[in-house]
Design a protein around this motif. Sequence first.
Motif, PDB file in Angstrom:
ATOM      1  N   ARG A  72       0.820  -1.215   0.000  1.00  0.00           N
ATOM      2  CA  ARG A  72       0.000   0.000   0.000  1.00  0.00           C
ATOM      3  C   ARG A  72       0.852   1.263   0.000  1.00  0.00           C
ATOM      4  O   ARG A  72       0.348   2.347  -0.207  1.00  0.00           O
ATOM      5  CB  ARG A  72      -0.892   0.017   1.244  1.00  0.00           C
ATOM      6  N   ARG A  73       2.119   1.111   0.305  1.00  0.00           N
ATOM      7  CA  ARG A  73       2.999   2.267   0.389  1.00  0.00           C
ATOM      8  C   ARG A  73       4.405   1.826   0.005  1.00  0.00           C
ATOM      9  O   ARG A  73       4.705   0.641  -0.076  1.00  0.00           O
ATOM     10  CB  ARG A  73       2.994   2.841   1.807  1.00  0.00           C
ATOM     11  N   ASP A  74       5.276   2.797  -0.243  1.00  0.00           N
ATOM     12  CA  ASP A  74       6.623   2.485  -0.704  1.00  0.00           C
ATOM     13  C   ASP A  74       7.472   1.869   0.401  1.00  0.00           C
ATOM     14  O   ASP A  74       8.291   0.993   0.149  1.00  0.00           O
ATOM     15  CB  ASP A  74       7.327   3.744  -1.235  1.00  0.00           C
ATOM     16  N   ARG A  75       7.289   2.328   1.626  1.00  0.00           N
ATOM     17  CA  ARG A  75       8.141   1.849   2.703  1.00  0.00           C
ATOM     18  C   ARG A  75       7.652   0.506   3.229  1.00  0.00           C
ATOM     19  O   ARG A  75       6.552   0.392   3.760  1.00  0.00           O
ATOM     20  CB  ARG A  75       8.196   2.868   3.848  1.00  0.00           C
ATOM     21  N   VAL A  76       8.483  -0.515   3.088  1.00  0.00           N
ATOM     22  CA  VAL A  76       8.168  -1.844   3.591  1.00  0.00           C
ATOM     23  C   VAL A  76       8.952  -2.050   4.885  1.00  0.00           C
ATOM     24  O   VAL A  76      10.157  -1.772   4.933  1.00  0.00           O
ATOM     25  CB  VAL A  76       8.554  -2.930   2.566  1.00  0.00           C
ATOM     26  N   PRO A  77       8.316  -2.501   5.960  1.00  0.00           N
ATOM     27  CA  PRO A  77       9.030  -2.701   7.228  1.00  0.00           C
ATOM     28  C   PRO A  77       9.944  -3.921   7.167  1.00  0.00           C
ATOM     29  O   PRO A  77       9.611  -5.005   7.648  1.00  0.00           O
ATOM     30  CB  PRO A  77       7.898  -2.886   8.237  1.00  0.00           C
ATOM     31  N   MET A  78      11.131  -3.745   6.567  1.00  0.00           N
ATOM     32  CA  MET A  78      12.035  -4.862   6.303  1.00  0.00           C
ATOM     33  C   MET A  78      12.396  -5.644   7.569  1.00  0.00           C
ATOM     34  O   MET A  78      12.283  -6.868   7.615  1.00  0.00           O
ATOM     35  CB  MET A  78      13.318  -4.342   5.643  1.00  0.00           C
ATOM     36  N   LYS A  79      12.834  -4.936   8.592  1.00  0.00           N
ATOM     37  CA  LYS A  79      13.307  -5.606   9.807  1.00  0.00           C
ATOM     38  C   LYS A  79      12.205  -6.437  10.445  1.00  0.00           C
ATOM     39  O   LYS A  79      12.406  -7.608  10.792  1.00  0.00           O
ATOM     40  CB  LYS A  79      13.831  -4.561  10.800  1.00  0.00           C
ATOM     41  N   GLU A  80      11.032  -5.847  10.595  1.00  0.00           N
ATOM     42  CA  GLU A  80       9.937  -6.540  11.269  1.00  0.00           C
ATOM     43  C   GLU A  80       9.409  -7.712  10.445  1.00  0.00           C
ATOM     44  O   GLU A  80       9.116  -8.781  10.987  1.00  0.00           O
ATOM     45  CB  GLU A  80       8.812  -5.555  11.578  1.00  0.00           C
ATOM     46  N   LEU A  81       9.267  -7.506   9.130  1.00  0.00           N
ATOM     47  CA  LEU A  81       8.775  -8.593   8.287  1.00  0.00           C
ATOM     48  C   LEU A  81       9.753  -9.752   8.263  1.00  0.00           C
ATOM     49  O   LEU A  81       9.366 -10.928   8.304  1.00  0.00           O
ATOM     50  CB  LEU A  81       8.527  -8.091   6.861  1.00  0.00           C
ATOM     51  N   ARG A  82      11.041  -9.432   8.169  1.00  0.00           N
ATOM     52  CA  ARG A  82      12.043 -10.496   8.151  1.00  0.00           C
ATOM     53  C   ARG A  82      12.021 -11.271   9.464  1.00  0.00           C
ATOM     54  O   ARG A  82      12.091 -12.505   9.473  1.00  0.00           O
ATOM     55  CB  ARG A  82      13.441  -9.915   7.909  1.00  0.00           C
ATOM     56  N   SER A  83      11.907 -10.564  10.592  1.00  0.00           N
ATOM     57  CA  SER A  83      11.830 -11.224  11.897  1.00  0.00           C
ATOM     58  C   SER A  83      10.604 -12.119  11.974  1.00  0.00           C
ATOM     59  O   SER A  83      10.667 -13.257  12.470  1.00  0.00           O
ATOM     60  CB  SER A  83      11.793 -10.173  13.004  1.00  0.00           C
ATOM     61  N   PHE A  84       9.477 -11.622  11.477  1.00  0.00           N
ATOM     62  CA  PHE A  84       8.227 -12.393  11.478  1.00  0.00           C
ATOM     63  C   PHE A  84       8.377 -13.670  10.668  1.00  0.00           C
ATOM     64  O   PHE A  84       8.019 -14.763  11.124  1.00  0.00           O
ATOM     65  CB  PHE A  84       7.117 -11.513  10.909  1.00  0.00           C
ATOM     66  N   ILE A  85       8.913 -13.552   9.452  1.00  0.00           N
ATOM     67  CA  ILE A  85       9.060 -14.728   8.599  1.00  0.00           C
ATOM     68  C   ILE A  85      10.060 -15.711   9.199  1.00  0.00           C
ATOM     69  O   ILE A  85       9.860 -16.934   9.150  1.00  0.00           O
ATOM     70  CB  ILE A  85       9.469 -14.310   7.174  1.00  0.00           C
ATOM     71  N   ASP A  86      11.141 -15.210   9.793  1.00  0.00           N
ATOM     72  CA  ASP A  86      12.118 -16.084  10.441  1.00  0.00           C
ATOM     73  C   ASP A  86      11.476 -16.880  11.573  1.00  0.00           C
ATOM     74  O   ASP A  86      11.771 -18.067  11.755  1.00  0.00           O
ATOM     75  CB  ASP A  86      13.289 -15.268  10.988  1.00  0.00           C
ATOM     76  N   LYS A  87      10.606 -16.227  12.321  1.00  0.00           N
ATOM     77  CA  LYS A  87       9.922 -16.934  13.410  1.00  0.00           C
ATOM     78  C   LYS A  87       9.021 -18.037  12.862  1.00  0.00           C
ATOM     79  O   LYS A  87       8.959 -19.147  13.424  1.00  0.00           O
ATOM     80  CB  LYS A  87       9.099 -15.939  14.244  1.00  0.00           C
ATOM     81  N   LEU A  88       8.326 -17.757  11.760  1.00  0.00           N
ATOM     82  CA  LEU A  88       7.483 -18.785  11.153  1.00  0.00           C
ATOM     83  C   LEU A  88       8.329 -19.940  10.612  1.00  0.00           C
ATOM     84  O   LEU A  88       7.937 -21.105  10.733  1.00  0.00           O
ATOM     85  CB  LEU A  88       6.644 -18.181  10.023  1.00  0.00           C
ATOM     86  N   ARG A  89       9.470 -19.618   9.999  1.00  0.00           N
ATOM     87  CA  ARG A  89      10.364 -20.666   9.503  1.00  0.00           C
ATOM     88  C   ARG A  89      10.751 -21.617  10.629  1.00  0.00           C
ATOM     89  O   ARG A  89      10.733 -22.844  10.486  1.00  0.00           O
ATOM     90  CB  ARG A  89      11.636 -20.046   8.909  1.00  0.00           C
ATOM     91  N   THR A  90      11.139 -21.019  11.750  1.00  0.00           N
ATOM     92  CA  THR A  90      11.595 -21.815  12.889  1.00  0.00           C
ATOM     93  C   THR A  90      10.469 -22.659  13.467  1.00  0.00           C
ATOM     94  O   THR A  90      10.628 -23.859  13.727  1.00  0.00           O
ATOM     95  CB  THR A  90      12.166 -20.892  13.981  1.00  0.00           C
ATOM     96  N   GLU A  91       9.313 -22.047  13.674  1.00  0.00           N
ATOM     97  CA  GLU A  91       8.188 -22.747  14.306  1.00  0.00           C
ATOM     98  C   GLU A  91       7.626 -23.856  13.420  1.00  0.00           C
ATOM     99  O   GLU A  91       7.263 -24.931  13.905  1.00  0.00           O
ATOM    100  CB  GLU A  91       7.084 -21.752  14.659  1.00  0.00           C
TER     101      GLU A  91
END
Length: 229
Positions: free
Chosen positions: A70-89
């Motif tokens: 929806r906007r140009d700025r993507v929350p890189m740090k938070e999204l990467r942390s979120f996906i990493d947590k899903l990978r692990t779980e």
Amino acid sequence: MVTVLHAEMFTEAEAARLLDLPQSTLHYWLEGGTRRGVTYPPILRSEPQGGRSVTWAEFVEAGLLRQYRRRDRVPMKELRSFIDKLRTELGVPYPLADRRPYAVNKELVHKAQISAGLAPEWYMVAEVSGQLLLTGPSEQFYDRVDWEGDLAAGWRPTADEKSTVRIRPDTRFGRPAVKGISTAAIWEQADSGEDVEYLAELFHLTVPDVRWALAYEESRRACSSDRAA
């Protein structure tokens, strides 16, 4: 299908075109980058690979992020942390190309997105009246995927849920097709002057199938023209 998830299916430019994304955006999601002196790691990869190819699973996961763009700025740090947590779980390399976060592991997703510090507009799951439900973007993405078991086996490139156009890794090398027939091939025949009824007979499709193929190709070409203008 597990092997197919890792298969290099598209060039970065082609994947961006199919996803209707700027290539620079897709590249940023896949490879990370430096902005305003800050270096950001990738979102969809554990680390940059330095190439310009896109696997099937990366393509599917990028399809989810596209729903949230929806906007140009993507929350890189938070999204990467979120996906990493899903990978692990979940114990899988591509958790967003897995059916479980959307269907049976919503509580896990809810906890992971809060733990990662995601802003609510990027949530995949929201709590409504005590129930965990998919948010609009994640539900739209989930409905666009053809699931075989827990794996993403196909993707509908158009938002219209009635469309029979699909992108599948096992069909036409991942090129858009209707029941195995390339939409580009149908378009080329129509562009040479053949009518819809003839094309349906020629390709052993229904008339609606042909119309969906032509509608997709017309839309894709219109978008390409707009970007070139």
